[in-house]
Design a protein around this motif. Sequence first.
Motif, PDB file in Angstrom:
ATOM      1  N   ARG A   1       0.826  -1.198   0.000  1.00  0.00           N
ATOM      2  CA  ARG A   1       0.000   0.000   0.000  1.00  0.00           C
ATOM      3  C   ARG A   1       0.859   1.246   0.000  1.00  0.00           C
TER       4      ARG A   1
ATOM      5  N   GLU B   1       1.273   4.527   1.619  1.00  0.00           N
ATOM      6  CA  GLU B   1       0.761   4.986   2.925  1.00  0.00           C
ATOM      7  C   GLU B   1       0.867   6.489   3.108  1.00  0.00           C
ATOM      8  N   GLY B   2       1.787   7.099   2.378  1.00  0.00           N
ATOM      9  CA  GLY B   2       1.963   8.537   2.583  1.00  0.00           C
ATOM     10  C   GLY B   2       2.460   9.214   1.324  1.00  0.00           C
ATOM     11  N   LEU B   3       2.055  10.469   1.174  1.00  0.00           N
ATOM     12  CA  LEU B   3       2.449  11.231  -0.009  1.00  0.00           C
ATOM     13  C   LEU B   3       2.953  12.593   0.466  1.00  0.00           C
ATOM     14  N   ASP B   4       4.222  12.856   0.167  1.00  0.00           N
ATOM     15  CA  ASP B   4       4.828  14.134   0.552  1.00  0.00           C
ATOM     16  C   ASP B   4       4.911  14.985  -0.713  1.00  0.00           C
TER      17      ASP B   4
ATOM     18  N   LEU C   1       6.739   9.308  -2.414  1.00  0.00           N
ATOM     19  CA  LEU C   1       5.652   8.414  -2.005  1.00  0.00           C
ATOM     20  C   LEU C   1       6.223   7.421  -0.996  1.00  0.00           C
ATOM     21  N   LEU C   2       5.499   7.209   0.085  1.00  0.00           N
ATOM     22  CA  LEU C   2       5.954   6.267   1.118  1.00  0.00           C
ATOM     23  C   LEU C   2       5.087   5.014   1.051  1.00  0.00           C
TER      24      LEU C   2
ATOM     25  N   ARG D   1      10.645   4.334   0.022  1.00  0.00           N
ATOM     26  CA  ARG D   1      10.285   5.696  -0.377  1.00  0.00           C
ATOM     27  C   ARG D   1      10.625   5.844  -1.856  1.00  0.00           C
TER      28      ARG D   1
ATOM     29  N   LEU E   1      -5.254   8.942   0.859  1.00  0.00           N
ATOM     30  CA  LEU E   1      -3.874   9.368   0.610  1.00  0.00           C
ATOM     31  C   LEU E   1      -3.845  10.836   0.158  1.00  0.00           C
TER      32      LEU E   1
ATOM     33  N   ALA F   1      -4.863  13.278   3.076  1.00  0.00           N
ATOM     34  CA  ALA F   1      -3.795  13.416   4.070  1.00  0.00           C
ATOM     35  C   ALA F   1      -2.643  14.256   3.521  1.00  0.00           C
ATOM     36  N   ALA F   2      -2.445  14.186   2.210  1.00  0.00           N
ATOM     37  CA  ALA F   2      -1.350  14.962   1.604  1.00  0.00           C
ATOM     38  C   ALA F   2      -1.727  16.430   1.427  1.00  0.00           C
TER      39      ALA F   2
END
Length: 409
Positions: free
Chosen positions: A80, A82-85, A91-92, A98, A250, A253-254
Amino acid sequence: MSETIVIVGAGQAAAQAVDSLRRAGFAGRLVVVGDEPYLPYQRPPLSKKFLAGELPLERLTIRPASFYEGAGVELRLGVRAEGLDLAGRTLLLGDGERIGYDRLLLATGSQPRRATVPGHDLVGVHVLRTIADVDRIRAELAPGARIAIVGAGYVGLEVAATCVALGHPVEVIEAAPRVLARVAAPEVSAFYAAEHARHGVRLHLGTGLAAFLPRADDSRRVGAVVTTGGERLAADLVVVGIGVVPNTGLALAAGLACDNGIAVDAGCRTSDPHVYAAGDCASQAGPRYGRRVRLESVDNAFEQAKTAAANLLGGEVVHDRVPWFWSDQYDLKLLIAGLAGEHDRVVLRGRPEDRSFACCYLRGPALVAIDCINSPKDYMAAKKLIAEALPLDPARLADPAVALKDAAA
Ligand SMILES: Cc1cc2nc3c(=O)[nH]c(=O)nc-3n(C[C@H](O)[C@H](O)[C@H](O)COP(=O)(O)OP(=O)(O)OC[C@H]3O[C@@H](n4cnc5c(N)ncnc54)[C@H](O)[C@@H]3O)c2cc1C
């Protein structure tokens, strides 16, 4: 240095985006991240032939593994994002990896809305979105198992048709007073309700879901469905088909703008200039409807992915297509073009009792949508008429002896 494009979600839109990006000459690094352990696959057969056991798993796959190998795609499946910076363009993934990107496509699709009534977590209460869902359902489809379906939209009715054809007793519970209420005219609803009744499906319309009850001999398993009307329907297996919600977690949250889906413009651009979105997850402000539209169809995923791919590579493509959709129930092939709901009246073309007719949705004199039931010729002509918004003569439109293309006023 070569550029990196990352696609999040490995479904219908992702498969098309890969194809379009490589065809357009993108030679950089291309990574696809998908949380299901499968190559991108088609979902429509999940409620139809795959559920019926008539289609092997391999036939669901949109493109074989060799396609992705040949296209030099790095697949990260079963993991999955899980995180987007956005600021760091990174992308994490759930496994800790990463991935830096130059541009990113969100093709995260949607997920089934779940029932929240008492007993919703009993064993035997299912949703249907993935191969894993069908595997679970099929494992419980013992001969003669009594099936209850909550929701009489396309997925619910397709599951009903498939299960009744497999010999199961089937009950459908729908809160609206008619089947397909959200998407079709009363005439089409009445036709489908009659077809299902004729095949032995018991429809409970205008009654909501109150609770699932456990079996008397196994308190972990579902044994009955209780409706808001107070009816208690025995059920060994339940499929809840009450619509989907876009996968926006996602993006939200970003910090990307979302509005019933990831907000994109007509070119599939999100509120971040390096991020695009396509398919079920995207809520698009396009030129055609003058408002945001989020569609759940193969065609939409396919076409938006093509638009996004072109624009990811610096293009200026605008998505302005007449949407289309299909549904298969029994021997009935329903082809839909345009969006019902944009209309102010309907005209029937042909007679429902002949099991081949079209329901034409008009706004003023122009066709805005059509439901073609076992009537593929009308469907082809209608797509053009909808795109061109030509004024039509309702009397000619209603006459099946007049070719649809000749129904202009
Ligand atoms: C049972 C069923 C029957 C259907 N029948 C029809 C039909 O007859 N005709 C029609 O036109 N359409 C039909 N559809 C709708 C059609 O399948 C969808 O509109 C289409 O699949 C949308 O494609 P997509 O790429 O947007 O999303 P999907 O194909 O759903 O792909 C999205 C993928 O992204 C993954 N994902 C989400 N979040 C993450 C994350 N953070 N990290 C990694 N992966 C992630 C999801 O798990 C999924 O695998 C049907 C759908 C279902 C469920």
